[in-house]
Design a protein around this motif. Structure first.
Motif, PDB file in Angstrom:
ATOM      1  N   ALA A 184     -12.865   5.100  27.499  1.00  0.00           N
ATOM      2  CA  ALA A 184     -13.303   5.860  26.278  1.00  0.00           C
ATOM      3  C   ALA A 184     -15.070   5.451  26.667  1.00  0.00           C
ATOM      4  CB  ALA A 184     -13.346   5.181  25.535  1.00  0.00           C
ATOM      5  N   GLY A 185     -15.519   4.394  27.554  1.00  0.00           N
ATOM      6  CA  GLY A 185     -16.320   5.199  27.810  1.00  0.00           C
ATOM      7  C   GLY A 185     -17.088   5.597  29.119  1.00  0.00           C
ATOM      8  N   GLY A 186     -16.037   6.593  29.719  1.00  0.00           N
ATOM      9  CA  GLY A 186     -15.672   7.747  31.306  1.00  0.00           C
ATOM     10  C   GLY A 186     -16.191   7.233  32.350  1.00  0.00           C
ATOM     11  N   GLY A 187     -15.787   6.155  32.140  1.00  0.00           N
ATOM     12  CA  GLY A 187     -16.352   5.221  33.825  1.00  0.00           C
ATOM     13  C   GLY A 187     -16.737   4.034  33.313  1.00  0.00           C
ATOM     14  N   ARG A 188     -17.128   3.458  34.600  1.00  0.00           N
ATOM     15  CA  ARG A 188     -17.169   1.639  34.619  1.00  0.00           C
ATOM     16  C   ARG A 188     -18.583   1.559  34.945  1.00  0.00           C
ATOM     17  NH1 ARG A 188     -13.994  -2.867  37.525  1.00  0.00           N
ATOM     18  NH2 ARG A 188     -14.161  -1.093  39.092  1.00  0.00           N
ATOM     19  N   LYS A 189     -19.442   1.090  34.380  1.00  0.00           N
ATOM     20  CA  LYS A 189     -20.741   0.678  34.833  1.00  0.00           C
ATOM     21  C   LYS A 189     -20.850  -1.284  34.927  1.00  0.00           C
ATOM     22  CE  LYS A 189     -25.757   0.159  33.903  1.00  0.00           C
ATOM     23  NZ  LYS A 189     -26.747  -0.068  32.604  1.00  0.00           N
TER      24      LYS A 189
ATOM     25  N   SER B 117      -8.863  -3.204  28.338  1.00  0.00           N
ATOM     26  CA  SER B 117     -10.063  -3.344  28.851  1.00  0.00           C
ATOM     27  C   SER B 117      -9.910  -1.202  30.050  1.00  0.00           C
ATOM     28  CB  SER B 117     -10.146  -3.863  30.268  1.00  0.00           C
ATOM     29  OG  SER B 117      -9.821  -4.798  30.269  1.00  0.00           O
ATOM     30  N   VAL B 118      -9.153  -1.219  29.972  1.00  0.00           N
ATOM     31  CA  VAL B 118      -8.167   0.247  30.819  1.00  0.00           C
ATOM     32  C   VAL B 118      -9.046   0.666  29.679  1.00  0.00           C
ATOM     33  CG1 VAL B 118      -6.340   1.952  31.246  1.00  0.00           C
ATOM     34  CG2 VAL B 118      -6.426  -0.596  32.396  1.00  0.00           C
ATOM     35  N   LEU B 119      -8.159   1.238  28.217  1.00  0.00           N
ATOM     36  CA  LEU B 119      -9.206   1.844  27.355  1.00  0.00           C
ATOM     37  C   LEU B 119     -10.377   1.934  27.075  1.00  0.00           C
ATOM     38  CD1 LEU B 119      -6.815   3.984  25.725  1.00  0.00           C
ATOM     39  CD2 LEU B 119      -5.880   2.056  26.691  1.00  0.00           C
TER      40      LEU B 119
ATOM     41  N   GLU C 228      -8.760   4.560  17.862  1.00  0.00           N
ATOM     42  CA  GLU C 228      -8.061   5.548  18.544  1.00  0.00           C
ATOM     43  C   GLU C 228      -7.624   4.739  20.446  1.00  0.00           C
ATOM     44  OE1 GLU C 228      -9.857   9.124  16.708  1.00  0.00           O
ATOM     45  OE2 GLU C 228     -11.260   8.203  18.453  1.00  0.00           O
ATOM     46  N   GLN C 229      -8.136   3.677  20.288  1.00  0.00           N
ATOM     47  CA  GLN C 229      -7.779   2.362  21.735  1.00  0.00           C
ATOM     48  C   GLN C 229      -6.598   2.533  21.074  1.00  0.00           C
ATOM     49  OE1 GLN C 229     -11.243   1.695  23.980  1.00  0.00           O
ATOM     50  NE2 GLN C 229     -12.346   2.859  22.465  1.00  0.00           N
ATOM     51  N   GLN C 230      -6.689   0.869  20.662  1.00  0.00           N
ATOM     52  CA  GLN C 230      -5.378   0.408  19.838  1.00  0.00           C
ATOM     53  C   GLN C 230      -4.390   1.347  19.525  1.00  0.00           C
ATOM     54  OE1 GLN C 230      -7.372  -1.680  16.522  1.00  0.00           O
ATOM     55  NE2 GLN C 230      -8.598  -2.880  17.822  1.00  0.00           N
ATOM     56  N   ASP C 231      -4.401   2.466  19.126  1.00  0.00           N
ATOM     57  CA  ASP C 231      -3.058   3.316  19.048  1.00  0.00           C
ATOM     58  C   ASP C 231      -2.746   3.508  20.096  1.00  0.00           C
ATOM     59  OD1 ASP C 231      -3.617   2.944  16.019  1.00  0.00           O
ATOM     60  OD2 ASP C 231      -4.771   4.747  15.491  1.00  0.00           O
ATOM     61  N   ILE C 232      -3.646   3.986  20.879  1.00  0.00           N
ATOM     62  CA  ILE C 232      -3.005   4.496  22.384  1.00  0.00           C
ATOM     63  C   ILE C 232      -2.196   3.626  23.339  1.00  0.00           C
ATOM     64  CG2 ILE C 232      -3.733   5.414  24.712  1.00  0.00           C
ATOM     65  CD1 ILE C 232      -5.763   7.161  23.537  1.00  0.00           C
ATOM     66  N   ILE C 233      -2.619   2.321  23.255  1.00  0.00           N
ATOM     67  CA  ILE C 233      -1.552   1.004  23.334  1.00  0.00           C
ATOM     68  C   ILE C 233      -1.082   0.946  22.477  1.00  0.00           C
ATOM     69  CG2 ILE C 233      -2.526  -1.591  24.432  1.00  0.00           C
ATOM     70  CD1 ILE C 233      -5.430  -1.035  24.441  1.00  0.00           C
ATOM     71  N   ALA C 234      -0.568   0.935  21.102  1.00  0.00           N
ATOM     72  CA  ALA C 234       0.080   0.978  20.483  1.00  0.00           C
ATOM     73  C   ALA C 234       1.541   1.596  21.113  1.00  0.00           C
ATOM     74  CB  ALA C 234       0.542   0.963  19.248  1.00  0.00           C
ATOM     75  N   PHE C 235       1.069   3.196  21.198  1.00  0.00           N
ATOM     76  CA  PHE C 235       2.245   3.781  21.714  1.00  0.00           C
ATOM     77  C   PHE C 235       2.887   2.914  23.563  1.00  0.00           C
ATOM     78  CE2 PHE C 235       2.719   7.255  24.566  1.00  0.00           C
ATOM     79  CZ  PHE C 235       4.483   8.337  24.406  1.00  0.00           C
ATOM     80  N   LEU C 236       1.877   3.245  24.129  1.00  0.00           N
ATOM     81  CA  LEU C 236       1.992   2.786  25.544  1.00  0.00           C
ATOM     82  C   LEU C 236       3.006   1.500  25.648  1.00  0.00           C
ATOM     83  CD1 LEU C 236      -1.622   2.967  27.356  1.00  0.00           C
ATOM     84  CD2 LEU C 236      -0.003   4.378  27.124  1.00  0.00           C
TER      85      LEU C 236
ATOM     86  N   TYR D 237      -4.524  -3.911  35.995  1.00  0.00           N
ATOM     87  CA  TYR D 237      -4.809  -2.083  36.315  1.00  0.00           C
ATOM     88  C   TYR D 237      -5.705  -2.385  37.686  1.00  0.00           C
ATOM     89  CZ  TYR D 237      -1.738  -2.477  32.287  1.00  0.00           C
ATOM     90  OH  TYR D 237      -0.532  -3.436  31.506  1.00  0.00           O
ATOM     91  N   MET D 238      -5.344  -0.669  37.343  1.00  0.00           N
ATOM     92  CA  MET D 238      -6.420   0.425  38.912  1.00  0.00           C
ATOM     93  C   MET D 238      -5.799   0.040  40.295  1.00  0.00           C
ATOM     94  SD  MET D 238      -7.381   1.808  36.648  1.00  0.00           S
ATOM     95  CE  MET D 238      -8.545   2.884  36.543  1.00  0.00           C
TER      96      MET D 238
END
Length: 385
Positions: free
Chosen positions: A323-328, A317-319, A357-365, A306-307
């Motif tokens: 959730a982290g507000g960006g990538r370090k 990784s995307v979620l 919550e991240q896992q739930d969004i992945i399930a919806f996707l 992705y990206m």
């Protein structure tokens, strides 16, 4: 009123050999002459089609063959379908794509479903507002080379098609009004017509909206998060095509939207990797650094990585990234804290999601996958189905 692209934009689009490229006024795509009519899923408004390239069954059939035609590349080694594979929602499963000469693109191959409704094409070029203009990039582009068609072999490629009885027949049927129908203009118009016919709208989520399917508890929780203010997903991935660059006969796009999501921050001042800096590469405006379009999320579960540069390997990784507000990035040539990118969208910093919550969004996707589209015979290689 026609909008013409000339000067540096014409050169950028790889259309200098045509002189000035003009975009004709668009027309509504309802039932159209030529044996073509839209069979749209529930909730889909009719797309807008260029007035100088109306849909027809003959053009779609010709474009279908050309999409799977290796002889269309300069060296006869690559076809459109090489980088746009049906079972992967017409992506290629790679971080970036490989051209006909072995050169790699800077960006990931985007999915082609529902492209008839796109406001712009490619990851970060507001000037490419139709499939016809976009197609010049993979066909004629030289940096990088994709299909590898150029002034030296352009006529030779046409001669390959002219020598094939099937193509002589298909071009005559699709462009009967032309004295010499086998031309680059008609090749582009036919492939664009086929790509507009790629409609995906039969996912389990679509059937759920119609009362014909059910979602699990996790998928319903993910749905609530996706369309809620906590996760912010719907702001950039809304509407029937799950994108904020969707246009139809019932809508008009007032602003061309591109976003910096905090993926990089090389110098602490917002820089993205050279040659892959988003809209900034066209405008030179600091605020456009790292801005890319938000693609449709339909079939997203099967289009990894992705990206824009394929740098996130999977949906977890995307979620985690959002959730982290960006990538370090802590080491290497891309080291930097994207969370602190000064040009990052304000929406990204407001996201706070637990692991569940991240896992739930992945399930919806996952409910957005359209298996019928991924295996539809009408879109498969016409010589192998």
């Amino acid at each position: 009123m026609k909008q013409c692209l000339s000067g540096w934009r014409g050169i950028y689009l790889g259309l200098a050999w045509l002189g000035v490229f003009c975009l004709a006024p668009a027309q509504a795509a309802e039932g159209v002459p030529g044996g073509w009519s839209w069979r749209l899923p529930a909730g889909f408004a009719a797309p807008v089609v260029p007035a100088d390239n109306p849909m027809s069954q003959a053009k779609v059939e010709l474009g279908h063959y050309l999409f799977y035609e290796k002889r269309l590349s300069g060296n006869g080694q690559l076809m459109c379908a090489s980088c746009h594979i049906q079972r992967l929602a017409f992506t290629d499963g790679r971080p970036v794509s490989r051209g006909s000469t072995g050169e790699y693109t800077a960006r990931s191959a985007q999915a082609l479903m529902n492209v008839a409704w796109n406001a712009s094409y490619t990851w970060a070029n507001p000037a490419l507002t139709s499939l016809e203009t976009q197609m010049s990039v993979p066909l004629f582009g030289e940096n990088p080379v994709e299909m590898g068609v150029n002034d030296r072999n352009k006529q030779q490629v046409l001669q390959r098609l002219q020598a094939d009885a099937r193509y002589r027949r298909l071009f005559r049927q699709a462009f009967a009004q032309d004295a010499a129908p086998i031309s680059w203009r008609n090749i582009i118009r036919a492939i664009a017509s086929f790509e507009r016919s790629m409609v995906s709208g039969n996912s389990r989520y679509d059937r759920y909206l119609q009362g014909r399917a059910r979602l699990t508890a996790a998928e319903l929780r993910g749905k609530a998060l996706f369309f809620g203010e906590k996760a912010e997903c719907f702001h950039c991935h809304g509407g029937f095509n799950f994108s904020d660059q969707t246009v139809s006969v019932k809508t008009r796009l007032e602003d061309m939207l591109f976003h910096n999501t905090g993926l990089y921050n090389l110098d602490g001042k917002g820089a993205f990797p050279e040659g892959n800096r988003g809209v900034y590469e066209l405008t030179g405006l600091a605020e456009d650094m790292g801005k890319f379009r938000a693609p449709s999320l339909r079939n997203i579960a099967i289009t990894a990585p992705y990206m824009h540069d394929g740098s996130l390997k999977d949906l977890p990784s995307v979620l985690a990234f959002y959730a982290g507000g960006g990538r370090k990035i802590s080491q290497g040539s891309y080291q930097g804290d994207g969370r602190l990118n000064p040009y990052k969208s304000e929406l990204i910093g407001n996201i706070d999601l637990s692991r569940q919550e991240q896992q739930d969004i992945i399930a919806f996707l996952g409910t957005l996958t359209d298996q019928q589209f991924l295996h539809q015979r009408a879109l498969a290689d016409p010589l192998r189905r």
